[in-house]
Design a protein around this motif. Sequence first.
Motif, PDB file in Angstrom:
ATOM      1  N   VAL A  70      53.369  86.471  89.826  1.00  0.00           N
ATOM      2  CA  VAL A  70      53.308  86.203  91.262  1.00  0.00           C
ATOM      3  C   VAL A  70      52.277  87.105  91.926  1.00  0.00           C
ATOM      4  O   VAL A  70      51.485  86.657  92.766  1.00  0.00           O
ATOM      5  CB  VAL A  70      54.684  86.408  91.923  1.00  0.00           C
ATOM      6  CG1 VAL A  70      54.592  86.226  93.437  1.00  0.00           C
ATOM      7  CG2 VAL A  70      55.711  85.452  91.333  1.00  0.00           C
ATOM      8  N   ALA A  71      52.260  88.380  91.549  1.00  0.00           N
ATOM      9  CA  ALA A  71      51.413  89.362  92.223  1.00  0.00           C
ATOM     10  C   ALA A  71      49.923  89.092  92.023  1.00  0.00           C
ATOM     11  O   ALA A  71      49.129  89.210  92.971  1.00  0.00           O
ATOM     12  CB  ALA A  71      51.759  90.769  91.728  1.00  0.00           C
ATOM     13  N   LEU A  72      49.519  88.723  90.808  1.00  0.00           N
ATOM     14  CA  LEU A  72      48.092  88.512  90.541  1.00  0.00           C
ATOM     15  C   LEU A  72      47.513  87.366  91.376  1.00  0.00           C
ATOM     16  O   LEU A  72      46.526  87.567  92.100  1.00  0.00           O
ATOM     17  CB  LEU A  72      47.868  88.274  89.052  1.00  0.00           C
ATOM     18  CG  LEU A  72      47.710  89.543  88.201  1.00  0.00           C
ATOM     19  CD1 LEU A  72      47.775  89.211  86.714  1.00  0.00           C
ATOM     20  CD2 LEU A  72      46.378  90.218  88.518  1.00  0.00           C
ATOM     21  N   PRO A  73      48.084  86.161  91.307  1.00  0.00           N
ATOM     22  CA  PRO A  73      47.509  85.090  92.142  1.00  0.00           C
ATOM     23  C   PRO A  73      47.669  85.341  93.640  1.00  0.00           C
ATOM     24  O   PRO A  73      46.777  85.004  94.432  1.00  0.00           O
ATOM     25  CB  PRO A  73      48.273  83.834  91.707  1.00  0.00           C
ATOM     26  CG  PRO A  73      49.501  84.328  91.024  1.00  0.00           C
ATOM     27  CD  PRO A  73      49.152  85.648  90.434  1.00  0.00           C
ATOM     28  N   LEU A  74      48.806  85.956  94.043  1.00  0.00           N
ATOM     29  CA  LEU A  74      48.992  86.266  95.455  1.00  0.00           C
ATOM     30  C   LEU A  74      47.911  87.222  95.943  1.00  0.00           C
ATOM     31  O   LEU A  74      47.331  87.035  97.019  1.00  0.00           O
ATOM     32  CB  LEU A  74      50.372  86.882  95.680  1.00  0.00           C
ATOM     33  CG  LEU A  74      50.655  87.391  97.102  1.00  0.00           C
ATOM     34  CD1 LEU A  74      50.639  86.242  98.091  1.00  0.00           C
ATOM     35  CD2 LEU A  74      51.991  88.140  97.150  1.00  0.00           C
ATOM     36  N   GLY A  75      47.633  88.266  95.149  1.00  0.00           N
ATOM     37  CA  GLY A  75      46.604  89.222  95.523  1.00  0.00           C
ATOM     38  C   GLY A  75      45.234  88.580  95.628  1.00  0.00           C
ATOM     39  O   GLY A  75      44.474  88.849  96.570  1.00  0.00           O
ATOM     40  N   ALA A 203      44.813  95.767  92.856  1.00  0.00           N
ATOM     41  CA  ALA A 203      45.657  96.692  93.613  1.00  0.00           C
ATOM     42  C   ALA A 203      47.127  96.289  93.519  1.00  0.00           C
ATOM     43  O   ALA A 203      48.006  97.129  93.289  1.00  0.00           O
ATOM     44  CB  ALA A 203      45.211  96.747  95.068  1.00  0.00           C
ATOM     45  N   LEU A 204      47.416  94.993  93.666  1.00  0.00           N
ATOM     46  CA  LEU A 204      48.800  94.528  93.558  1.00  0.00           C
ATOM     47  C   LEU A 204      49.335  94.745  92.146  1.00  0.00           C
ATOM     48  O   LEU A 204      50.504  95.092  91.964  1.00  0.00           O
ATOM     49  CB  LEU A 204      48.905  93.050  93.933  1.00  0.00           C
ATOM     50  CG  LEU A 204      49.325  92.773  95.392  1.00  0.00           C
ATOM     51  CD1 LEU A 204      48.177  93.129  96.342  1.00  0.00           C
ATOM     52  CD2 LEU A 204      49.730  91.314  95.584  1.00  0.00           C
ATOM     53  N   THR A 205      48.482  94.546  91.146  1.00  0.00           N
ATOM     54  CA  THR A 205      48.898  94.790  89.760  1.00  0.00           C
ATOM     55  C   THR A 205      49.290  96.247  89.557  1.00  0.00           C
ATOM     56  O   THR A 205      50.303  96.552  88.916  1.00  0.00           O
ATOM     57  CB  THR A 205      47.759  94.431  88.789  1.00  0.00           C
ATOM     58  OG1 THR A 205      47.425  93.050  88.957  1.00  0.00           O
ATOM     59  CG2 THR A 205      48.168  94.665  87.351  1.00  0.00           C
ATOM     60  N   ALA A 206      48.499  97.161  90.116  1.00  0.00           N
ATOM     61  CA  ALA A 206      48.828  98.581  90.012  1.00  0.00           C
ATOM     62  C   ALA A 206      50.157  98.878  90.703  1.00  0.00           C
ATOM     63  O   ALA A 206      50.964  99.674  90.196  1.00  0.00           O
ATOM     64  CB  ALA A 206      47.712  99.421  90.628  1.00  0.00           C
ATOM     65  N   GLY A 207      50.412  98.237  91.836  1.00  0.00           N
ATOM     66  CA  GLY A 207      51.676  98.438  92.527  1.00  0.00           C
ATOM     67  C   GLY A 207      52.862  97.996  91.694  1.00  0.00           C
ATOM     68  O   GLY A 207      53.889  98.683  91.622  1.00  0.00           O
ATOM     69  N   VAL A 208      52.735  96.844  91.027  1.00  0.00           N
ATOM     70  CA  VAL A 208      53.799  96.369  90.136  1.00  0.00           C
ATOM     71  C   VAL A 208      54.032  97.357  89.004  1.00  0.00           C
ATOM     72  O   VAL A 208      55.178  97.652  88.626  1.00  0.00           O
ATOM     73  CB  VAL A 208      53.446  94.978  89.582  1.00  0.00           C
ATOM     74  CG1 VAL A 208      54.422  94.579  88.479  1.00  0.00           C
ATOM     75  CG2 VAL A 208      53.459  93.939  90.688  1.00  0.00           C
TER      76      VAL A 208
END
Length: 294
Positions: A70-75, A203-208
Amino acid sequence: MFDWVSLIQNLSNGVLIGSVYALIGIGLTLIFGVMRVINFAHGDFVVLGMYVAVLMSGLLGWDPYFSLVVALPLGFVLGSLVQKVILARIIDAPPETSMLATLGVSLVIANVLLLGFGGDPQSVHVSYASSTLPVGSVNLSMVLLLAGLATVMVTIALYALLNHTELGRAIRATAENRLGAELVGVDTRKVQSVVFGLGVALALTAGVALIPMLYATPTVTGPLFTLKAFVVTVLGGLGNIGAAIAGGLVLGIVEILGASYLSSEYRDVYGLIVFLAVLLFKPEGLFGKSVKRV
């Protein structure tokens, strides 16, 4: 007698956490290298990734790393929209204009998260939080190891994109000379949209990757990670992806060693001390002359 096993253990932990810092720095330096935009909302996008994992875990019971789907495409979509709707209109304006625009994006993200999740710190507990993997005399934390592996996989994918695809060649051409790229038919506005999307997705990937080991708050954690992103990119050399990786590893090692041998209360300070020293004695970055640009 000096405890070499403890040193190796700390260095291993520093490399693993540093790899996640590197992922944060790669996103920031990729955006700067291509668009010459300093993204002051970068840390807030990291926090957004953390809250995506919190939301997926709370609603669906997902392991935080599953929420990467979810995070990768959302970002990517969110970053592309920010570029098209906001930054594309001011791409030729003075640098301070884009700085103020990204500060505005930072405030919007922080306040939306505050409205949706409240101000209490949140994290995701995983069953393997205290599990370790023995490697010789070193015990690697499963949380850190998974975060490091996720970072390595995403970095390899980014490297393949930049060096072995037509889009990657367009990105590198735009980074080197935007006008020259346009003269040979590259749609630089599309490239910039893709690049900002990639930077935000990283950035979102790092947050996850960070949420199983850290707490997130909407208004505090974002500025902290924006600062870390700047430290990473300046340590390596602004505009260098390879140097951002090296800078992230240096920051991770410095923080872990400082927390282990000096005081854990000032963990974030040690990286800032090194950062200031690099600015003073080698402002082009530790690896600014030895690693190729984007």
